[in-house]
Design a protein around this motif. Sequence first.
Motif, PDB file in Angstrom:
ATOM      1  N   HIS A   1       0.989  -1.297   0.024  1.00 20.45           N
ATOM      2  CA  HIS A   1      -0.024  -0.048  -0.009  1.00 20.45           C
ATOM      3  C   HIS A   1       0.858   1.339   0.043  1.00 20.45           C
ATOM      4  O   HIS A   1       0.831   2.132  -0.497  1.00 20.45           O
ATOM      5  CB  HIS A   1      -1.067  -0.081   1.121  1.00 20.45           C
ATOM      6  N   TRP A   2       1.928   1.305   0.828  1.00 17.54           N
ATOM      7  CA  TRP A   2       2.746   2.386   0.831  1.00 17.54           C
ATOM      8  C   TRP A   2       3.825   2.463  -0.090  1.00 17.54           C
ATOM      9  O   TRP A   2       4.717   3.203  -0.431  1.00 17.54           O
ATOM     10  CB  TRP A   2       3.438   2.459   2.450  1.00 17.54           C
ATOM     11  N   GLY A   3       3.901   1.495  -0.950  1.00 16.98           N
ATOM     12  CA  GLY A   3       4.873   1.393  -1.959  1.00 16.98           C
ATOM     13  C   GLY A   3       6.225   0.923  -1.874  1.00 16.98           C
ATOM     14  O   GLY A   3       7.284   1.159  -2.685  1.00 16.98           O
ATOM     15  N   LEU A   4       6.352   0.109  -0.881  1.00 17.00           N
ATOM     16  CA  LEU A   4       7.803  -0.422  -0.431  1.00 17.00           C
ATOM     17  C   LEU A   4       7.962  -1.616  -1.618  1.00 17.00           C
ATOM     18  O   LEU A   4       9.096  -2.118  -1.472  1.00 17.00           O
ATOM     19  CB  LEU A   4       7.629  -0.666   1.000  1.00 17.00           C
ATOM     20  N   VAL A   5       6.802  -2.566  -1.797  1.00 19.69           N
ATOM     21  CA  VAL A   5       6.984  -3.600  -2.731  1.00 19.69           C
ATOM     22  C   VAL A   5       6.051  -3.350  -3.682  1.00 19.69           C
ATOM     23  O   VAL A   5       5.013  -2.580  -3.702  1.00 19.69           O
ATOM     24  CB  VAL A   5       6.636  -4.697  -1.778  1.00 19.69           C
ATOM     25  N   ASN A   6       6.402  -4.060  -4.870  1.00 22.56           N
ATOM     26  CA  ASN A   6       5.547  -4.014  -6.066  1.00 22.56           C
ATOM     27  C   ASN A   6       4.309  -5.022  -6.103  1.00 22.56           C
ATOM     28  O   ASN A   6       3.244  -4.447  -6.634  1.00 22.56           O
ATOM     29  CB  ASN A   6       6.366  -4.148  -7.257  1.00 22.56           C
TER      30      ASN A   6
END
Length: 254
Positions: free
Chosen positions: A169-174
């Motif tokens: 959700h926070w863009g740390l993983v794709n």
Amino acid sequence: MPIDVAVEKGICTIVINRPERLNALDAEHYHALAEAWCRVRDDAEIRVAVVTGAGDRSFTAGADIKSVLTDPPGYDEMWLTQRDQRLDHGIEVWKPIIAAINGYCLGGGMTLMLATDIRIASENATFSFAEVKRGLIGVTSHAYRQLPHAIAMEMFLTGDSIDARSAAHWGLVNKVVPQSQLMEAAIDYARHISLNAPLAVQAAKELALRSRDADLATALRMEQMFNRVLMATEDGKEGPAAFAEKRAPQFRGK
């Protein structure tokens, strides 16, 4: 071997192999990992790398508290900045690196993950900067660039974990996938990337990272220069030719 390295069809797979210690990194592992990054950087046959941890419990729990944190290097080693360079500290690897995150991604594991380009997480993955609970600090500079301020500060100051869905959700993983599909998903990304022109892929990565610290005019000028160089390469001629001839391009990285 503390770090397993295998290369097949242009894809280098790097496995941190210490599952009994949640793939925590001691001096031997850091040294072997540094050698692996040098191989990825220097071997022209390698187009993409995938890094993961052995087993299904942990990507890596970071530095081994029982060795690295209780027996730190001497002050004289602080200025040996070119020795055993890590992905997040100094070494420049412009080939794409994909992280396959299985289970715990803690402390130095976050440091490693944040230095990769694409991240696939298993559903049981958890992420935290737990260093403040040990009297230390984590890689705040890298993380702060990749997270919203309030989320970054919450993770830095509490040391608490977030789950895989929150990380996505926070863009740390794709992407988040079941554990059984993790490596397949990571390798699929690697294969997809490896079909593109290697020099263009590396140029795109370098330009993206360097332009973060440049003003817009400089970044646009860098883009013009990179493209001009690529147009003069064999691959730069092969791409348009293949398009015109309605065939798959045969890129050679030259």
